[in-house]
Design a protein around this motif. Structure first.
Motif, mmCIF file in Angstrom:
data_model
loop_
_atom_site.group_PDB
_atom_site.id
_atom_site.type_symbol
_atom_site.label_atom_id
_atom_site.label_comp_id
_atom_site.label_asym_id
_atom_site.label_seq_id
_atom_site.Cartn_x
_atom_site.Cartn_y
_atom_site.Cartn_z
ATOM 1 N N ALA A 45 -3.239 5.700 -12.535
ATOM 2 C CA ALA A 45 -3.584 6.145 -11.184
ATOM 3 C C ALA A 45 -4.855 5.450 -10.705
ATOM 4 O O ALA A 45 -4.965 5.095 -9.522
ATOM 5 N N GLU A 46 -5.775 5.228 -11.626
ATOM 6 C CA GLU A 46 -7.030 4.546 -11.258
ATOM 7 C C GLU A 46 -6.761 3.110 -10.829
ATOM 8 O O GLU A 46 -7.318 2.623 -9.843
ATOM 9 N N ASP A 47 -5.908 2.419 -11.573
ATOM 10 C CA ASP A 47 -5.540 1.053 -11.181
ATOM 11 C C ASP A 47 -4.855 1.048 -9.819
ATOM 12 O O ASP A 47 -5.141 0.202 -8.970
ATOM 13 N N LEU A 48 -3.936 1.977 -9.613
ATOM 14 C CA LEU A 48 -3.229 2.056 -8.334
ATOM 15 C C LEU A 48 -4.190 2.331 -7.183
ATOM 16 O O LEU A 48 -4.062 1.743 -6.104
ATOM 17 N N LYS A 49 -5.151 3.208 -7.419
ATOM 18 C CA LYS A 49 -6.155 3.487 -6.369
ATOM 19 C C LYS A 49 -6.962 2.234 -6.054
ATOM 20 O O LYS A 49 -7.267 1.953 -4.888
ATOM 21 N N GLY A 51 0.824 -1.206 0.000
ATOM 22 C CA GLY A 51 0.000 0.000 0.000
ATOM 23 C C GLY A 51 0.858 1.256 0.000
ATOM 24 O O GLY A 51 0.560 2.238 -0.691
ATOM 25 N N MET A 52 1.941 1.244 0.771
ATOM 26 C CA MET A 52 2.868 2.366 0.793
ATOM 27 C C MET A 52 3.492 2.563 -0.592
ATOM 28 O O MET A 52 3.572 3.687 -1.104
ATOM 29 N N VAL A 53 3.917 1.465 -1.220
ATOM 30 C CA VAL A 53 4.530 1.536 -2.548
ATOM 31 C C VAL A 53 3.535 2.123 -3.547
ATOM 32 O O VAL A 53 3.891 2.990 -4.364
ATOM 33 N N VAL A 54 2.303 1.680 -3.461
ATOM 34 C CA VAL A 54 1.271 2.196 -4.370
ATOM 35 C C VAL A 54 1.108 3.699 -4.183
ATOM 36 O O VAL A 54 1.077 4.462 -5.164
ATOM 37 N N LYS A 55 1.020 4.144 -2.946
ATOM 38 C CA LYS A 55 0.842 5.577 -2.680
ATOM 39 C C LYS A 55 2.019 6.398 -3.202
ATOM 40 O O LYS A 55 1.838 7.513 -3.691
ATOM 41 N N LEU A 56 3.227 5.851 -3.093
ATOM 42 C CA LEU A 56 4.414 6.564 -3.559
ATOM 43 C C LEU A 56 4.614 6.441 -5.076
ATOM 44 O O LEU A 56 5.591 6.968 -5.607
ATOM 45 N N SER A 57 3.700 5.767 -5.734
ATOM 46 C CA SER A 57 3.809 5.572 -7.191
ATOM 47 C C SER A 57 2.701 6.269 -7.957
ATOM 48 O O SER A 57 2.650 6.171 -9.190
ATOM 49 N N MET A 58 1.826 6.990 -7.280
ATOM 50 C CA MET A 58 0.647 7.555 -7.942
ATOM 51 C C MET A 58 0.916 8.838 -8.729
ATOM 52 O O MET A 58 0.152 9.172 -9.613
ATOM 53 N N LYS A 59 1.980 9.553 -8.418
ATOM 54 C CA LYS A 59 2.173 10.865 -9.041
ATOM 55 C C LYS A 59 2.850 10.791 -10.404
ATOM 56 O O LYS A 59 2.913 11.779 -11.115
ATOM 57 N N LYS A 60 3.372 9.629 -10.738
ATOM 58 C CA LYS A 60 4.065 9.468 -12.012
ATOM 59 C C LYS A 60 3.663 8.125 -12.610
ATOM 60 O O LYS A 60 3.377 7.182 -11.885
ATOM 61 N N ASP A 61 3.659 8.042 -13.917
ATOM 62 C CA ASP A 61 3.291 6.802 -14.588
ATOM 63 C C ASP A 61 4.495 5.866 -14.643
ATOM 64 O O ASP A 61 5.476 6.127 -15.344
ATOM 65 N N PHE A 62 4.392 4.789 -13.874
ATOM 66 C CA PHE A 62 5.443 3.777 -13.875
ATOM 67 C C PHE A 62 4.967 2.498 -14.574
ATOM 68 O O PHE A 62 5.650 1.492 -14.535
ATOM 69 N N GLY A 63 3.791 2.552 -15.153
ATOM 70 C CA GLY A 63 3.281 1.389 -15.876
ATOM 71 C C GLY A 63 1.853 1.022 -15.519
ATOM 72 O O GLY A 63 1.249 0.186 -16.179
ATOM 73 N N THR A 76 5.934 0.148 -10.519
ATOM 74 C CA THR A 76 5.799 1.141 -9.457
ATOM 75 C C THR A 76 7.107 1.909 -9.337
ATOM 76 O O THR A 76 8.098 1.593 -10.004
ATOM 77 N N ASN A 77 7.112 2.880 -8.478
ATOM 78 C CA ASN A 77 8.277 3.731 -8.252
ATOM 79 C C ASN A 77 9.502 2.862 -7.944
ATOM 80 O O ASN A 77 9.509 2.140 -6.956
#
Length: 184
Positions: free
Chosen positions: A51-55, A36-48, A135-136
């Motif tokens: 943002a909707e999927d990450l949410k 969950g932490m990794v997801v939150k730290l990956s939302m501001k940039k497209d890593f693959g 992810t980031n």
């Protein structure tokens, strides 16, 4: 009692009311938290992943973590049910029969708790594999640790299902757990 109490008991080598089942659920909950932490730290940039999927994964991981934290408590309660069933009197044939039924019922309960934990850990692991490489990169060690913890939680929970199977004499009831073990 909540998961924090369970953690204290896990760390207390003198306590015999928690063990691998509770630890497995806790490992899965930690995995979900890390991911969950990794997801939150990956939302501001497209890593693959969008943002909707990450949410979506963030919400799912939070729910899985909640279920696994409760799973630590459920596993302890299931173990205590077995302990209490074995304490039942066995002086008469009727008492012996009631005790056997109580032990089997407790065995079913004690296999269901890790079954749920194993399935939840397996889902956390699946999400980790989806996130892997998407992810980031600065969080990759956190993600890899989460994946490892989820796998460890799943395997530990599987072992706890297996250890309770001999208590279950009814073949129809055993099938539920044998099928899940095959699936996992």
């Amino acid at each position: 009692m909540d998961y924090k109490d369970i953690l204290d008991l896990i760390l207390d080598a003198e306590d015999v009311t928690v063990g691998g089942g509770c630890s497995s659920a806790l490992a899965g909950a930690m995995a979900a938290g890390l991911m969950g932490m990794v997801v939150k730290l990956s939302m501001k940039k497209d890593f693959g992943l969008s943002a909707e999927d990450l949410k979506h994964y963030d919400r799912e991981l939070a729910e899985l973590q909640k279920q696994l934290l409760q799973g630590t408590v459920n596993d302890r309660e299931a173990y205590l049910a077995i302990v209490n069933a074995y304490k039942l009197p066995k002086g008469t044939e009727e008492e012996k029969d009631l005790r056997k039924l109580a032990i089997e019922d407790a065995g079913v309960t004690a296999a269901r708790a890790p079954k749920e934990n194993a399935l939840n850990c397996a889902r956390v692991f699946e999400i980790g594999m989806i996130l892997d490489g998407k992810t980031n990169p600065a969080c990759d060690t956190d993600l890899q640790m989460g994946i490892s913890l989820a796998e460890l939680g799943r395997e530990g929970a599987k072992m706890n299902i297996e250890v309770n199977l001999p208590l279950i004499k009814d073949p129809a009831k055993k099938v539920e757990f044998e099928e899940v073990l095959q699936e996992l």
